[in-house]
Motif scaffolding. Structure first.
Motif, PDB file in Angstrom:
ATOM      1  N   GLN A  43       0.832  -1.189   0.000  1.00  0.00           N
ATOM      2  CA  GLN A  43       0.000   0.000   0.000  1.00  0.00           C
ATOM      3  C   GLN A  43       0.878   1.255   0.000  1.00  0.00           C
ATOM      4  N   ARG A  44       0.300   2.312  -0.490  1.00  0.00           N
ATOM      5  CA  ARG A  44       1.007   3.583  -0.455  1.00  0.00           C
ATOM      6  C   ARG A  44       1.142   4.037   0.999  1.00  0.00           C
ATOM      7  N   GLU A  45       2.323   4.520   1.354  1.00  0.00           N
ATOM      8  CA  GLU A  45       2.556   4.946   2.721  1.00  0.00           C
ATOM      9  C   GLU A  45       3.190   6.331   2.751  1.00  0.00           C
ATOM     10  N   LEU A  46       2.914   7.043   3.837  1.00  0.00           N
ATOM     11  CA  LEU A  46       3.491   8.362   4.027  1.00  0.00           C
ATOM     12  C   LEU A  46       4.968   8.236   4.379  1.00  0.00           C
ATOM     13  N   VAL A  47       5.782   8.991   3.673  1.00  0.00           N
ATOM     14  CA  VAL A  47       7.212   9.044   3.980  1.00  0.00           C
ATOM     15  C   VAL A  47       7.511  10.254   4.855  1.00  0.00           C
ATOM     16  N   ALA A  48       7.082  11.422   4.384  1.00  0.00           N
ATOM     17  CA  ALA A  48       7.362  12.652   5.123  1.00  0.00           C
ATOM     18  C   ALA A  48       6.465  13.756   4.617  1.00  0.00           C
TER      19      ALA A  48
END
Length: 119
Positions: A43-48
């Motif tokens: 899944q797409r995930e938040l990096v920053a």
């Protein structure tokens, strides 16, 4: 609103890359600029992300290697990635949220830039 990302590519483990994303929206309407990533089958995930006013957030698992910054005058957000690992391989997406609507939308995504880290 257009987002133009650059800086992706291939690097060996331990190397560094800097991603940049320039946004065409008015700088006065941007509330958050950030980066997400999506690895194959994941899944797409938040990096920053960085908020207007400067508050920055980096995913806990990446804080010791990644940093986010923003050039307000150039409406550009940067992601500095150090000590890259093969598991950092993913398509990285620039994300911008605005305080005003542009043709009904207040969240925008860049086209994605591929980062490949080889062991």
């Amino acid at each position: 609103v257009q987002l133009q990302a650059s800086g992706g590519g291939s690097v060996q483990a331990g190397g560094s890359l800097t991603l940049s994303c320039a946004c065409s929206a008015s700088i006065f309407s941007i509330s958050v600029m950030g980066w997400y990533r999506q690895a194959p089958g994941q899944q797409r995930e938040l990096v920053a992300s960085v908020r207007n006013g400067g508050g920055a957030n980096v995913a806990d698992s990446l804080k010791d290697r990644f940093a986010i910054s923003r050039d307000v005058a150039k409406n550009t957000v940067f992601l500095q990635m150090n000590s890259l690992k093969p598991e950092d391989t993913a398509v990285y997406y620039c994300n911008v949220r605005t305080t005003r609507s542009y043709l009904g939308a207040t969240e925008f995504w860049g086209p994605g830039t591929l980062v490949t880290v080889s062991s």
